[in-house]
Design a protein around this motif. Structure first.
Motif, PDB file in Angstrom:
ATOM      1  N   SER A 101      -4.857  29.810  27.802  1.00  7.81           N
ATOM      2  CA  SER A 101      -4.436  29.994  29.191  1.00  7.81           C
ATOM      3  C   SER A 101      -2.966  30.377  29.244  1.00  7.81           C
ATOM      4  N   LYS A 102      -2.616  31.152  30.272  1.00  3.65           N
ATOM      5  CA  LYS A 102      -1.216  31.513  30.509  1.00  3.65           C
ATOM      6  C   LYS A 102      -0.705  30.645  31.645  1.00  3.65           C
ATOM      7  N   GLU A 103       0.403  29.975  31.419  1.00  2.00           N
ATOM      8  CA  GLU A 103       0.999  29.189  32.489  1.00  2.00           C
ATOM      9  C   GLU A 103       1.544  30.151  33.540  1.00  2.00           C
ATOM     10  N   LEU A 104       1.254  29.865  34.795  1.00  2.00           N
ATOM     11  CA  LEU A 104       1.734  30.732  35.869  1.00  2.00           C
ATOM     12  C   LEU A 104       3.111  30.245  36.320  1.00  2.00           C
ATOM     13  N   ASP A 105       4.118  30.568  35.519  1.00  3.81           N
ATOM     14  CA  ASP A 105       5.496  30.238  35.874  1.00  3.81           C
ATOM     15  C   ASP A 105       6.152  31.484  36.458  1.00  3.81           C
ATOM     16  N   LEU A 106       7.386  31.363  36.867  1.00  2.54           N
ATOM     17  CA  LEU A 106       8.084  32.496  37.492  1.00  2.54           C
ATOM     18  C   LEU A 106       8.189  33.698  36.554  1.00  2.54           C
ATOM     19  N   LYS A 107       8.366  33.451  35.258  1.00  3.61           N
ATOM     20  CA  LYS A 107       8.456  34.536  34.286  1.00  3.61           C
ATOM     21  C   LYS A 107       7.139  35.313  34.249  1.00  3.61           C
ATOM     22  N   GLN A 108       5.996  34.605  34.175  1.00  2.37           N
ATOM     23  CA  GLN A 108       4.696  35.283  34.123  1.00  2.37           C
ATOM     24  C   GLN A 108       4.406  36.012  35.441  1.00  2.37           C
ATOM     25  N   ILE A 109       4.774  35.415  36.546  1.00  5.25           N
ATOM     26  CA  ILE A 109       4.565  36.056  37.852  1.00  5.25           C
ATOM     27  C   ILE A 109       5.324  37.373  37.914  1.00  5.25           C
ATOM     28  N   LYS A 110       6.575  37.370  37.459  1.00  2.00           N
ATOM     29  CA  LYS A 110       7.372  38.602  37.482  1.00  2.00           C
ATOM     30  C   LYS A 110       6.775  39.676  36.578  1.00  2.00           C
ATOM     31  N   ILE A 111       6.168  39.277  35.463  1.00  2.00           N
ATOM     32  CA  ILE A 111       5.479  40.238  34.588  1.00  2.00           C
ATOM     33  C   ILE A 111       4.289  40.842  35.322  1.00  2.00           C
ATOM     34  N   TYR A 112       3.500  39.995  35.995  1.00  2.00           N
ATOM     35  CA  TYR A 112       2.345  40.493  36.745  1.00  2.00           C
ATOM     36  C   TYR A 112       2.766  41.463  37.852  1.00  2.00           C
ATOM     37  N   ILE A 113       3.859  41.149  38.528  1.00  2.00           N
ATOM     38  CA  ILE A 113       4.341  42.040  39.593  1.00  2.00           C
ATOM     39  C   ILE A 113       4.800  43.367  38.993  1.00  2.00           C
ATOM     40  N   LYS A 114       5.624  43.310  37.954  1.00  2.00           N
ATOM     41  CA  LYS A 114       6.167  44.517  37.322  1.00  2.00           C
ATOM     42  C   LYS A 114       5.063  45.392  36.738  1.00  2.00           C
ATOM     43  N   ASP A 115       4.091  44.769  36.049  1.00  2.00           N
ATOM     44  CA  ASP A 115       3.028  45.520  35.378  1.00  2.00           C
ATOM     45  C   ASP A 115       1.863  45.872  36.295  1.00  2.00           C
ATOM     46  N   LYS A 116       1.917  45.395  37.548  1.00  2.00           N
ATOM     47  CA  LYS A 116       0.831  45.644  38.509  1.00  2.00           C
ATOM     48  C   LYS A 116      -0.514  45.214  37.929  1.00  2.00           C
ATOM     49  N   THR A 117      -0.551  43.986  37.429  1.00  2.00           N
ATOM     50  CA  THR A 117      -1.759  43.433  36.824  1.00  2.00           C
ATOM     51  C   THR A 117      -2.745  43.037  37.912  1.00  2.00           C
ATOM     52  N   LEU A 118      -3.981  43.461  37.758  1.00  2.00           N
ATOM     53  CA  LEU A 118      -5.026  43.104  38.713  1.00  2.00           C
ATOM     54  C   LEU A 118      -5.512  41.692  38.403  1.00  2.00           C
ATOM     55  N   LEU A 119      -5.480  40.844  39.430  1.00  3.73           N
ATOM     56  CA  LEU A 119      -5.880  39.445  39.280  1.00  3.73           C
ATOM     57  C   LEU A 119      -7.027  39.121  40.231  1.00  3.73           C
ATOM     58  N   PHE A 120      -7.796  38.109  39.877  1.00  2.66           N
ATOM     59  CA  PHE A 120      -8.848  37.611  40.753  1.00  2.66           C
ATOM     60  C   PHE A 120      -8.416  36.223  41.202  1.00  2.66           C
ATOM     61  N   LEU A 121      -8.136  36.083  42.495  1.00  2.30           N
ATOM     62  CA  LEU A 121      -7.600  34.837  43.045  1.00  2.30           C
ATOM     63  C   LEU A 121      -8.706  34.000  43.671  1.00  2.30           C
ATOM     64  N   HIS A 122      -8.639  32.711  43.414  1.00  2.00           N
ATOM     65  CA  HIS A 122      -9.529  31.735  44.045  1.00  2.00           C
ATOM     66  C   HIS A 122      -8.652  30.937  45.010  1.00  2.00           C
ATOM     67  N   VAL A 123      -8.848  31.176  46.307  1.00  2.00           N
ATOM     68  CA  VAL A 123      -7.989  30.583  47.339  1.00  2.00           C
ATOM     69  C   VAL A 123      -8.785  29.571  48.143  1.00  2.00           C
ATOM     70  N   ARG A 124      -8.225  28.372  48.310  1.00  2.00           N
ATOM     71  CA  ARG A 124      -8.847  27.320  49.116  1.00  2.00           C
ATOM     72  C   ARG A 124      -7.836  26.830  50.144  1.00  2.00           C
ATOM     73  N   ASN A 125      -8.137  27.073  51.416  1.00  2.00           N
ATOM     74  CA  ASN A 125      -7.257  26.664  52.519  1.00  2.00           C
ATOM     75  C   ASN A 125      -5.812  27.109  52.308  1.00  2.00           C
ATOM     76  N   GLY A 126      -5.648  28.350  51.857  1.00  2.00           N
ATOM     77  CA  GLY A 126      -4.317  28.920  51.691  1.00  2.00           C
ATOM     78  C   GLY A 126      -3.619  28.567  50.400  1.00  2.00           C
ATOM     79  N   VAL A 127      -4.301  27.856  49.501  1.00  2.00           N
ATOM     80  CA  VAL A 127      -3.716  27.464  48.219  1.00  2.00           C
ATOM     81  C   VAL A 127      -4.490  28.156  47.091  1.00  2.00           C
ATOM     82  N   ILE A 128      -3.771  28.848  46.236  1.00  2.00           N
ATOM     83  CA  ILE A 128      -4.414  29.468  45.076  1.00  2.00           C
ATOM     84  C   ILE A 128      -4.688  28.362  44.063  1.00  2.00           C
ATOM     85  N   VAL A 129      -5.970  28.126  43.794  1.00  2.00           N
ATOM     86  CA  VAL A 129      -6.363  27.030  42.905  1.00  2.00           C
ATOM     87  C   VAL A 129      -6.734  27.512  41.508  1.00  2.00           C
ATOM     88  N   ARG A 130      -6.973  28.815  41.385  1.00  2.00           N
ATOM     89  CA  ARG A 130      -7.328  29.375  40.080  1.00  2.00           C
ATOM     90  C   ARG A 130      -7.052  30.872  40.102  1.00  2.00           C
TER      91      ARG A 130
END
Length: 137
Positions: A101-130
């Motif tokens: 697993s990749k920890e979703l820290d600020l460094k990884q988030i910035k990589i995803y934004i920069k690289d335009k990585t397609l993600l599949f989000l699991h959202v529950r009541n406005g909170v991303i849980v997975r």
């Protein structure tokens, strides 16, 4: 300061567009998209007019059998659950795997934004849980 979130529950493909860190809580700005394959991809590409004509040839935007449609550019804001990680790689043939697993820290988030990585989000009541990462060939 308080950050307003979209309090919905759904699972969707998305790109990360921004991040805010407030009082050790991470808020993600996301743009939903559709990941389509097969005939759905072909139909959506024509619907979105995501092709161009070069002389007498029509050039399509379908790459490796998939098409990503983004007809609604609305940006949504969700809170990331504490200690969230990216667990899987989603692929079409089951060949790609995420070794750990990749920890979703600020460094990884910035990589995803920069690289335009397609993600599949699991959202529950406005909170991303997975979050799952989409493998793109």
């Amino acid at each position: 300061m308080k950050i307003s979130i979209d309090s919905i529950t759904e699972n969707r493909f998305a790109y990360l567009k921004g991040v805010e860190n407030l009082n050790s809580e991470i808020f993600l700005k996301v743009d939903y998209v559709e990941y389509l394959t097969g005939q759905e991809a072909i139909d959506a590409e024509w619907r979105d007019e995501a092709y161009f004509v070069d002389g007498k040839d029509t050039i399509t935007n379908i790459t490796n059998g998939y098409y990503i449609s983004n007809v609604n550019p609305k940006i949504r804001t969700f809170k990331a659950q504490s200690n969230i990680s990216v667990r899987h790689i989603i692929d079409d043939d089951g060949v790609q795997e995420m070794e750990k697993s990749k920890e979703l820290d600020l460094k990884q988030i910035k990589i995803y934004i920069k690289d335009k990585t397609l993600l599949f989000l699991h959202v529950r009541n406005g909170v991303i849980v997975r979050i799952d990462e989409r493998f793109m060939s």
